[in-house]
Each structure stands twice: as structure tokens, then as C-alpha cells.
Enzyme design. Structure first.
Site: not given
Ligand code: UT7
Length: 329
Positions: A116, A256, A286
Site C-alpha cells: 500500500c 491511504h 481499499n
Molecule cells: O491496506 C492494508 C491492508 N488492510 C488491512 O489490513 C485492513 C486493516 N484492518 C481492518 O480494516 C480491520 O481490522 C478489519 C476490517 C479487517 C476488521 O475489523 P475489526 O473491527 O478489526 O474486526 P476484528 O478483526 O476485531 O473482528 C471482530 C469480529 C470477529 O468476530 P468474533 O471473533 O468477535 O466473533 C470477526 O470474525 O468481526 C468478525 N468479522 C466479520 N463479521 C462480519 C470479521 N470480518 C467480518 C465480516 N463480516 N466481513
């Protein structure tokens, strides 16, 4: 040592594929919802390239628009530097494909892979070539067809990515009279190499039936770790780039487009008002190396940047890598 030549941005361009994909598309693939995606990322829709479009096709369109805006002909280019993590081929570089199709017959061409941070890495490379007197006109590009590398069975990553391209033409400042690049910085920390990576398909794990079955040729992401890293480094980069300048001089911050919550959290700590921050993640998701030049080009074309004011570009991503640029428009 010879004095440094000041470098300006003569023109910008961008391109997004026509196909608009709403969040509802993912509800049919994985256990997710429009509400979750909007709340946790800010994304409402993104663009998917057509099956017959590759990264170089997107890059080519953005490049043509940047060259037109700059009033520079392809044969006047000395160098093309393209940032991507989704090249058409592992070999040769995507920059060479763009060079050929543009008819940039006097240009050298190579890719940089800083994920990125790819566009900023290309921009800083081009700036350094011109500043040192080794080139006069450089095309820098950030382009991605991420949908070729997204695992559509992984709900935590597939919902965030989109395809796009953006480009800029750099020349000596005395030639274009705008967009002076005042400061650049790049950083890396390979200890975090597995925060975002593709485990299979390279020389460590060449493609085999097993790597395919384990889906190791797709992007894997430790989203929460990236989240923390991104909030910290986005803030750091903006602070470093603007140090010594008054907040009134800053016209725009172009970050970004990683996640709307990350952008808000980082900039809240810096006290930068929302109207000075370019956010278009709701429309495009993204698109890795393409987000910054796409957002910059949209801001330029919308007349959001007053001449003489400062623009800050910040990016961070796989590697880990990060970078910042300060421009006087
Ligand atoms: O540009 C570089 C690449 N980009 C990135 O790496 C993205 C950076 N990270 C993010 O944008 C966020 O961390 C995400 C959007 C990927 C995830 O959001 P978050 O608020 O950090 O969620 P989390 O990983 O803490 O997950 C919370 C919950 C989990 O469930 P449990 O374990 O609490 O039951 C996940 O399994 O949300 C769940 N989850 C989803 N639920 C519905 C993860 N993805 C999804 C989804 N729909 N698409």
C-alpha cells in the site's frame, strides 16, 4: 555535491473499472452483512476489474490521463516507476507493459513492491531521479487488480479490497510550476512481514497442488494487528511531514484508504478537521497502492487544493512499510 533540483507534480490521473460491487454481493458469499461492513470499514461499494483487465490495463488508463493533465507526451518520459503488489506477471515488470503500450520509447521502466506504500515509494524514487539530475520527466503509478488475489471465502479480508489505478507526472519545478515536493520519508519493518502476506507462489513456497489447496496464493491479513500499526504510523507520518508548518497552511491530508475508522482514529489525535481529509473509501474500498493517487487526483480535479497550500500524502502497508510526502501545491 551538485545542488538539488526542485521537483513538481505536473499532472495527475486516475482510473477505476466500470463494475460497481455493493456490499450485498458478499452477503451471498460469506457470513457478513452490509451493516457490518459499513460500520467497521466505511465501505459501501468498490470497483472490480473485468476478467480481461489486468493491472497494466488500469495503469495505462490512469497514465494517459496524468500525461494529458501534465501536457507531457509519452516519448518525452525518461522513466516509469510503477508500485503494485498485483503485477500482470511475476516477470517481466508491469511498468514495461505500460511503457510499451504508451509508446514511451525513451523511458526506463521498473516496478516497486511496497504494497500500500507502493505509490509513495514510486513517487519518492521519481523525485530522487529528477532531483539528482538523472531524469527530467518521470511517470509514477500506483495500480492494483487485487481481486485476482483476494480469497473470496475469507470474510475478514475479501470485503475490503477493490481495483483501481492512479498516476502522476513529475518534472523539474521550473518546468511545471506547481506541486513542489518538499519532504519525503519512507520506512520499513520486515518483522511484521506476515501481518499481510501471500504465503505461496514465490521462491519460498513455489506453487504446487498443495499451496493451491491451502489457498496460500491469496492475500492473508492479520486485520487487528494492521489496524493498530496503521493508526500509529498514519499519525506519525502526518506529524513528521507537517512539523514546523502552521495548521492553517495545510489544505489537505490524503491518507491511504485503509479503513474509515483507522483514518478517523489517527487524525482525531492530530486535531485535523474532517474537511481537510480526503476520504473516498465508501466508493472504492481499499485498492492498496492505488488509493493515494486516486484520492489525490479526485481532489485535484474537484478543485479542493488551493495553489500555494500544503498537501500531505501518507500510506502504510504490507512489509511492513510506511511513507509520507509533503507537497506545496
Ligand atoms: O491496506 C492494508 C491492508 N488492510 C488491512 O489490513 C485492513 C486493516 N484492518 C481492518 O480494516 C480491520 O481490522 C478489519 C476490517 C479487517 C476488521 O475489523 P475489526 O473491527 O478489526 O474486526 P476484528 O478483526 O476485531 O473482528 C471482530 C469480529 C470477529 O468476530 P468474533 O471473533 O468477535 O466473533 C470477526 O470474525 O468481526 C468478525 N468479522 C466479520 N463479521 C462480519 C470479521 N470480518 C467480518 C465480516 N463480516 N466481513
Amino acid at each position: 555535491m551538485a545542488s538539488r533540483i526542485a521537483v513538481g507534480i505536473a499532472g495527475t490521473g486516475s482510473y477505476v473499472p466500470e463494475r460497481v460491487v455493493k456490499n450485498a454481493f458478499f452477503e451471498r458469499l460469506v457470513d457478513t452483512s452490509d451493516e457490518w461492513i459499513v460500520q467497521r470499514t466505511g465501505i459501501e461499494e468498490r470497483r472490480f476489474a473485468a476478467d480481461d483487465q489486468a493491472t497494466s490495463d488500469l495503469a495505462l488508463e490512469a497514465s494517459k490521463r496524468a500525461l494529458e493533465a501534465a501536457g507531457v507526451k509519452p516519448e518525452e518520459l525518461d522513466l516509469i516507476v510503477l508500485g503494485t503488489l498485483t503485477p500482470d506477471y511475476l516477470l517481466p515488470s508491469t511498468a514495461c507493459l505500460v511503457q510499451d503500450r504508451l509508446g514511451a520509447t525513451h523511458a526506463g521502466a521498473f516496478d516497486v513492491n511496497a504494497a500500500c506504500t507502493g505509490f509513495l515509494t514510486a513517487l519518492h524514487t521519481g523525485e530522487a531521479f529528477i532531483a539528482a539530475g538523472r531524469a527530467r520527466r518521470v511517470l509514477v503509478i500506483g495500480a492494483e487488480k487485487l481481486t485476482s488475489f483476494v480469497d473470496f471465502t475469507d470474510r475478514s479480508s475479501c470485503v475490503i479490497f477493490g481495483d483501481a489505478a492512479g498516476a502522476a507526472v513529475l518534472t523539474p519545478l521550473d518546468e511545471c510550476g506547481q506541486g513542489e515536493i518538499l519532504r519525503t520519508t519512507l520506512g520499513a519493518d520486515g518483522k511484521g512481514y506476515d501481518f499481510i502476506h501471500m504465503p505461496g507462489g514465490g521462491s519460498r513456497k513455489p506453487p504446487t497442488q498443495e499451496t493451491l489447496e491451502k489457498r496460500e496464493h491469496f492475500i492473508r491479513m492479520r486485520g487487528r494487528d494492521v489496524f493498530r500499526f496503521a493508526v500509529t504510523y498514519m499519525g506519525e507520518m502526518v506529524r513528521e511531514m507537517t512539523e514546523g508548518y502552521s495548521p492553517d497552511e495545510i489544505a489537505l491530508v490524503v491518507p491511504h484508504q485503509v479503513n474509515k475508522r483507522i483514518i478517523e482514529a489517527a487524525l482525531e489525535r492530530l486535531d485535523i478537521p474532517p474537511e481537510k481529509v480526503v476520504v473516498n473509501i465508501e466508493k472504492y474500498g481499499n485498492s492498496s497502492a492505488a488509493t493515494v493517487p486516486l484520492a489525490l487526483d479526485e481532489a485535484v480535479r474537484a478543485g479542493r487544493i488551493e495553489k500555494g497550500k500544503l498537501v500531505v500524502l501518507v500510506a502504510f502497508g504490507a512489509g511492513l512499510t510506511w511513507g509520507g510526502t509533503l507537497i506545496r501545491w
